[in-house]
Design an enzyme around this catalytic site. Structure first.
Site, short mmCIF file in Angstrom:
data_model
loop_
_atom_site.label_atom_id
_atom_site.label_comp_id
_atom_site.label_asym_id
_atom_site.label_seq_id
_atom_site.Cartn_x
_atom_site.Cartn_y
_atom_site.Cartn_z
N CYS A 124 0.84 -1.20 0.00
CA CYS A 124 0.00 0.00 0.00
C CYS A 124 0.87 1.25 0.00
CB CYS A 124 -0.90 0.02 1.23
SG CYS A 124 -1.86 -1.49 1.47
N CYS A 157 -2.33 -1.28 -3.41
CA CYS A 157 -3.34 -0.36 -2.88
C CYS A 157 -2.72 1.03 -2.77
CB CYS A 157 -3.80 -0.85 -1.51
SG CYS A 157 -5.03 0.23 -0.71
#
Length: 382
Positions: A124, A157
């Site tokens: 992420c 992400c």
């Protein structure tokens, strides 16, 4: 020819019986019509009963031995124009966090390789921006990061502030798996925490992400000064979306000096546990992520969270601006509790949205069709 003796035959029959009786029933369809009163009743139920029910629901939809390991990297620190009262990256507060430029591509890729080598299957990236307006070159750099990390076989992400539908489309084309955009708290309490971005602004970004075919990651922060009613309101909001979010991060506030919430009291552990268990019952197929503040929980407290339905953690060197449990500690903890890491794209909802990108990966294709993992509910052999 070898023939099994009575003892061996009995052991084999016993294992088969255990496997048969432990196999979960077909998971019922998820609901999108919860009322706040229904969710409040679940949240207020006796804690051990609540955890037991959540654990039962969890086993209908997930392999209880699997935990997804996620690693988060701050690719653009500080200097944000928003006034989120919990965040040290706001330019409005005098905090230890200093503003920096967007990180170059190669250091990010190196961090992703390191995360993958340590067992993380989702990488992420967070940038402290209100939105992407006027950041064309920076956005193009991020799109390259997404493409390169996705090519490593990892889920990717980002959290970059508010998005337009076109920006969401470009992220999807680059290979983005999920987009994080937390609602933080209930609609009613939200103005006490943030005034520079409305609740509907956040919902618009989530809609753009969902419409682009990207998995939605949206949860909240506990310990902002909210009430139990607000925690229920947050769960109600995401549970009644057209699709439940792919993941629901549960953050416990880490008070940071210089922010308006620096003197907030730590959120009680039972509040974290109640929130996780309630979210698991109401959104049974969603991944529930133990996020910021996890390092304040001891191992048995974390294990109870896993029992109640949490099945993902952030692990590695750091969160965005707060501490994180390191890989070695987390892997050792998981081994002690009989847990193992989830594969990339193992969650059916994520695999389904990946579609053709996963051609040739039989496990992911089976997940995309909704097939349960073969070892759900089966006790390991001796």
């Amino acid at each position: 020819m070898f023939r099994a003796g009575p003892s061996a035959r009995l052991t084999l029959q016993f294992r088969r019986a255990l496997a048969t009786h432990a196999s979960p029933p077909t998971a019922p369809a998820t609901r999108h019509s919860w009322t706040k009163q229904e969710i409040q009743q679940i949240y207020d139920s006796p804690l051990l009963d609540l955890v037991f029910k959540a654990a039962s629901v969890h086993r209908q939809y997930h392999d209880p031995s699997k935990i997804q390991l996620c690693t988060l990297m701050n690719i653009k620190t500080g200097g944000c124009s928003e006034d989120c009262s919990y965040c040290s990256q706001s330019s409005r507060y005098a905090t230890p966090t200093k503003a920096s430029r967007l990180v170059d591509i190669e250091p990010v890729l190196e961090a992703a390789r390191k995360a993958k080598a340590n067992g993380s299957t989702r990488f992420c990236m967070g940038a402290a921006w209100r939105d992407l307006s006027g950041r064309k070159r920076g956005f193009e750099r991020i799109l390259t990061m997404v493409r390169e990390i996705r090519s490593m076989g990892m889920e990717v992400c980002t959290t970059l502030g508010m998005l337009s539908p076109e920006q969401a489309r470009q992220l999807k084309e680059a290979g983005l798996t999920a987009y994080n955009h937390n609602l933080d708290t209930s609609r009613e309490y939200y103005p006490e925490v943030i005034t520079t971005r409305s609740y509907d602004d956040r919902l618009s970004t989530i809609s753009a992400v969902r419409d682009a075919g990207i998995s939605v990651c949206s949860g909240g922060i506990l310990g902002l000064g909210e009430s139990d009613k607000d925690r229920v309101g947050l769960i109600w909001e995401v549970a009644n979306m057209p699709e439940h979010p792919e993941s629901f991060p549960v953050n416990a506030l880490v008070p940071i000096k210089g922010t308006p919430l620096e003197n907030n009291e730590p959120v009680p552990y039972q509040t974290i546990l109640r929130t996780i268990a309630t979210a698991r019952i109401v959104m049974p197929a969603t991944i529930i992520r133990l996020a910021a503040g996890r390092q304040t929980l001891d191992e048995t407290q974390q294990a109870m969270c896993f029992m109640a339905g949490a099945n993902a953690v952030f692990t590695g060197e750091q969160m965005l601006t707060t501490p994180c449990s390191p890989w070695d500690e987390d892997k050792a903890m998981m081994e002690r509790w009989g847990l193992e890491g989830m594969r990339s794209f193992e969650q059916p909802g994520v695999a389904r949205k990946e579609g053709a990108r996963l051609e040739g990966h039989s496990d992911a294709q089976a997940a995309a069709q909704g097939d349960a993992p073969s070892n759900i509910g089966v006790l390991p052999s001796a």
